[in-house]
Design an enzyme around this catalytic site. Structure first.
Site, PDB file in Angstrom:
ATOM      1  N   GLN A  50     -25.166 -12.555  52.525  1.00  8.52           N
ATOM      2  CA  GLN A  50     -24.742 -13.011  53.660  1.00  8.52           C
ATOM      3  C   GLN A  50     -24.498 -14.542  54.095  1.00  8.52           C
ATOM      4  OE1 GLN A  50     -27.962 -11.645  56.656  1.00  8.52           O
ATOM      5  NE2 GLN A  50     -29.424 -12.624  55.209  1.00  8.52           N
ATOM      6  N   HIS A 239     -45.374 -20.109  54.492  1.00  6.59           N
ATOM      7  CA  HIS A 239     -46.476 -20.822  53.484  1.00  6.59           C
ATOM      8  C   HIS A 239     -45.843 -22.413  53.610  1.00  6.59           C
ATOM      9  CE1 HIS A 239     -47.878 -22.588  49.772  1.00  6.59           C
ATOM     10  NE2 HIS A 239     -46.496 -22.579  49.083  1.00  6.59           N
ATOM     11  N   TYR A 270     -51.440 -26.537  45.560  1.00  4.97           N
ATOM     12  CA  TYR A 270     -50.876 -27.178  44.307  1.00  4.97           C
ATOM     13  C   TYR A 270     -50.123 -28.238  44.447  1.00  4.97           C
ATOM     14  CZ  TYR A 270     -46.773 -24.526  46.268  1.00  4.97           C
ATOM     15  OH  TYR A 270     -45.690 -24.128  47.114  1.00  4.97           O
ATOM     16  N   VAL A 373     -39.765 -16.731  42.002  1.00  6.16           N
ATOM     17  CA  VAL A 373     -39.033 -17.301  40.927  1.00  6.16           C
ATOM     18  C   VAL A 373     -39.728 -17.296  39.534  1.00  6.16           C
ATOM     19  CG1 VAL A 373     -38.322 -19.596  40.011  1.00  6.16           C
ATOM     20  CG2 VAL A 373     -37.781 -18.941  42.384  1.00  6.16           C
ATOM     21  N   ASP A 559     -50.522  11.473  31.719  1.00  7.32           N
ATOM     22  CA  ASP A 559     -50.956  12.793  30.963  1.00  7.32           C
ATOM     23  C   ASP A 559     -51.368  13.719  32.037  1.00  7.32           C
ATOM     24  OD1 ASP A 559     -53.389  11.199  31.898  1.00  7.32           O
ATOM     25  OD2 ASP A 559     -54.651  11.642  30.041  1.00  7.32           O
TER      26      ASP A 559
END
Length: 825
Positions: A50, A239, A270, A373, A559
């Site tokens: 889009q 985030h 991070y 990613v 199983d």
């Protein structure tokens, strides 16, 4: 007259082949999928996007590109390893699409340091290079660190940074070169269908016919899913990501990044380099859910002053606490400020795993959603294999769309659990740790009695499952149960030892209600099940058979325990919603398959005194001669009609007693009152798991998956090659397996492992990994099953556990009651 190569006309595009496939979304997953499909010969592929390419405005367009391969999930680790391998080979304008700067995870608490040792175990088990290093080594790898509070780190030299947009573009170009079409500025407005099958995709610029449609729309997945009538259990959340101003300490940086990607998980942070700046991501803030149906299109977002639809305004108040933590860890940041920041949207599912695979609701409609990613190329490869070949080369049961129960698909559940996954993304999570909310969700009819007995509940599939009962604590007094380390002692109690002992010596009641029950009926039921499973089901009504569901390649899909209750009536004990999906996909007309779990319940009555308890309550003959092992019988227990199966997954005499949910509490009370004279107890899953491992009973999805065949898994006894069944042609009973599911006994009576630990035979690199493990209270040793090369009994091995090397020995199985005298009496 010859022409020079430069004057030759361009070679015509190859003629598309294979079915018509439309991929919705040209983010990193859609681009990777187009590449993987066309590489396998399906070149009639159209990718619809889009937004404008190459950066259409989804999560890929702003992804920071961190790739940490190590994960508790072997499947996600395999996805990440393939992503690294593939991106490392891709070039965009001559620049590699992956920069292997490595990864470094820090520990500032003893708990986190122990977790890093556990992660090092995962890495060794799954084949990723990594080691736990000292604080001094962390300083060498990241000189800007203040290591005064750092206790150590986990260094993975092959991790690094993916250039997401160039990697997407490079994969699209390869797909184009094989005949794929890529169309941006095409907004999907509908999914066409006929006779329960997808037929095309409607856009604002035309209709595209399709045999297969794959939604790789990222956080727009629920929007596309609604068009197809398919629930997509995905919650987008924002985030925070920010970049600093230039740092003098990084001045003159010629490379985008040279230091490892840094994780400070104790503060949910991070860090990565951007030349002379540092990029910082934070999960420390409150969850910021995003309504996928309210996300604007690209042009609307730009008109509103946003760079892209997936980029929301930076919320400084949420950032402030994290910024203080950043400055403490990296003192150089105290002299700078944040230059830019945004709240980027990512996808979260209720269990944190991707959502992959075909939908039963609309044939030909596939999902490749909630893939970051890090795992993009690996997940795309798996979906492409699944579409082209009918199966993936890695086990996907953790990612399969069908894994969610109906009770886990409500919008409220998906939103609540998705937000919790965001909060816990960097938390130290125990493998048994249950979710806190929403609970209780699914309870058996015995729940009230279990609470009265002080049941300690854990959760699985939405079910509340007792793991032990505090009412049995007095029975544990005086038992010689080795003390446990802090990690293995979580979600465990020595009461489990007392419950296991009671089941071996007297009789215990186990709530087996969460065991999935399918009913298969109709005039073609026997022939259908005979074709779908490996064992001989052509037995008289009343027979119970353990059998396997295989895929076409001979891998174990599941199983089953199959009870033939009538000529055309079967009850199946199954494992997951995927079993129902698989059977429904293959069922012919005249065969009806129903999941009856919710309307029924089950009590396992096991132990040497099980017959003494049950026989006086029924007019049916429950003697060994009148009711043999692996037989089924309808009876009344007191006032309650039951279907009784004489099977045992704890290695003791007894029955599974099934009845309808409305009569469940009466059944429990009847057994409990009659059992008082025999010392009956209620026992939980902790004791159950110990007892089943002592008998060597496998757990599908843990001990074996479709990556394994029956002979490797030690289940050849459940295969009868004298009839045709799915997967038969792929099996070779005479072949010597290269690996086997191997029973191990730890040498130290006090040592315990929990599963997924690496196992080495010669003392070097890992030769395999542990699947299931539990302390065997009858044996006085921890029992661990592991995938290893074939080894004779008595061979010594080592299991790595939090950095320690625990000696263990290959054992003969079954470890307990090898002649089955306790069950067959």
């Amino acid at each position: 007259m010859s022409r020079t190569p430069e004057s030759l006309p361009p070679a015509p595009a190859p003629r598309p082949s294979g079915p018509q496939v439309v991929v919705i979304g040209a983010g990193i997953v859609g681009c990777a999928l187009a590449d993987e499909l066309t590489a396998r010969g399906w070149t009639d592929v159209t990718v619809l996007e889009q937004g404008p390419l190459p950066a259409p405005g989804g999560s890929t367009s702003h992804a920071p590109g961190l790739v940490f391969q190590t994960n508790p999930s072997r499947t996600l680790t395999a996805f990440a390893r393939y992503t690294v391998e593939k991106f490392d080979s891709l070039r965009e304008d001559g620049v590699p699409c992956f920069r292997p700067v490595g990864g470094l995870e820090l520990a500032t608490t003893p708990e986190r340091l122990a977790e890093l040792h556990r992660r090092a175990g995962y890495a060794a088990a799954w084949g990723v290079r990594g080691e736990v290093v000292s604080a001094a080594r962390c300083k060498e790898l990241w000189p800007l660190l203040d290591t005064s509070a750092v206790l150590g780190g986990f260094h993975t030299p092959d991790d690094g940074l993916a250039r997401a947009v160039p990697a997407a573009r490079a994969q699209l170009e390869r797909a184009r070169g094989r005949g794929a079409r890529v169309l941006d500025r095409h907004t999907v407005t509908g999914i066409e269908r006929a006779d329960g099958r997808v037929t095309g995709v409607v856009t604002d610029r035309g209709v595209f016919p399709a045999d297969h449609v794959v939604s790789a729309a990222g956080f727009w997945g629920p929007v596309v899913g609604r068009m197809a009538g398919v629930d997509v259990p995905l919650q987008p959340l924002a985030h925070q990501y920010a970049r600093t101003r230039p740092l003098p300490e990084l001045a003159g940086a010629a490379e985008e990044a040279v230091r490892p990607v840094l994780r400070f998980q104790d503060r949910d942070l991070y860090f990565r380099e951007h030349h002379d700046r540092i990029g910082i991501g934070s999960y420390a803030h409150r969850p910021l859910p995003v309504d996928p149906f309210a996300v604007p299109g690209y042009d609307e977002a730009r008109a509103g002053g946003r760079e892209m639809p997936s980029s929301y305004p930076f919320t400084a108040a949420d950032w402030a606490p994290s910024w203080q933590d950043c400055r403490r860890l990296l003192p150089a940041l105290r002299a700078t400020e944040i230059e830019e920041g945004f709240n980027g949207v990512f996808s979260f599912t209720p269990d944190g795993m991707p959502v992959l695979g075909p939908s039963r609701a609309l044939r030909g409609f596939w999902l490749a959603e909630a893939v970051w990613v890090t795992h993009s190329a690996g997940a795309a490869k798996a979906v492409a294999e699944w579409m082209v070949h009918g199966r993936a080369s890695v086990d996907l049961h953790e990612c399969d769309l069908t894994r969610f129960e109906d009770a886990q698909r409500s919008p409220s559940y998906v939103a609540e659990r998705g937000a919790r996954q965001f909060v816990e993304v960097y938390d130290v999570l125990h493998p048994l740790q249950p979710m806190e909310q929403p609970r209780p969700l699914r309870v058996s009819p015995f729940h009230a009695r279990q609470r009265e007995l002080g049941a300690y509940f854990l959760e699985g599939g939405g079910w509340e499952r007792p793991h032990w009962y505090e009412a049995n604590a007095p029975l544990a007094e005086g038992l010689d149960v080795p003390a446990r380390d802090a990690w293995s002692a979580r979600y465990w109690s020595p009461v489990a030892a007392a419950e296991a002992k009671a089941a071996r010596e007297r009789v215990a009641l186990y709530d087996m209600t969460p065991l999935r029950r399918l009913e298969v009926t109709g005039p073609g039921a026997l022939g259908f099940l005979d074709r779908m499973t490996t064992n001989n089901l052509r037995k008289r009504p009343g027979a119970v058979t353990y059998t396997l569901l295989l895929d076409e390649a001979g891998g174990i899909r599941s199983d089953l325990t199959v009870a033939r209750l009538g000529p055309d009536h079967f009850q199946l004990g199954a494992n997951s919603p995927a079993d129902l999906d698989w059977l429904l996909a293959h069922a012919p007309g005249g065969v009806t398959i129903r999941d009856v779990t919710a309307g029924t319940c089950c009590v396992g009555v096991w132990g040497p005194l099980a017959r003494d308890l049950v026989q006086p309550l029924t007019h049916e003959d429950f003697s060994h001669e009148g009711f043999g092992y692996f037989r089924a019988k309808r009876a009344y227990v007191g006032h309650v009609p039951v279907t009784a199966l004489r099977v045992s997954y704890v290695g003791e005499l007894g029955w599974e007693l099934y009845t309808t949910a409305d009569l469940g509490l009466r059944l429990w009370d009847t057994l409990w009152e009659a059992g008082r004279a025999h010392g009956v107890i209620a026992a939980g899953r902790s004791a159950f798991n110990s007892l089943r491992l002592e008998k060597g009973y496998r757990a599908w999805g843990v001990d074996m998956t479709d990556e394994h065949d029956p002979y490797e898994a030690g289940l050849g006894f459940a295969v009868r090659m004298d009839h045709e069944f799915v997967g038969r042609s792929a099996l070779d009973p005479s072949a010597v397996p290269e690996r086997k599911l191997t029973p191990l006994l730890l040498d130290d009576p006090a040592a315990v492992v929990l599963g997924k630990e690496p196992v080495s035979v010669g003392g070097g690199a890992a030769d395999g990994y542990v699947t299931s493990a539990s302390y065997g209270y009858t044996l006085g040793r921890c029992v661990a099953y592991a995938w290893l090369p074939p080894l004779p009994a008595g061979t010594g091995v080592h299991i790595a556990y939090f950095g320690d090397r625990l000696p263990a020995t290959v054992a003969e199985e079954p470890l307990f009651d090898p002649k089955m005298t306790r069950i067959r009496r």
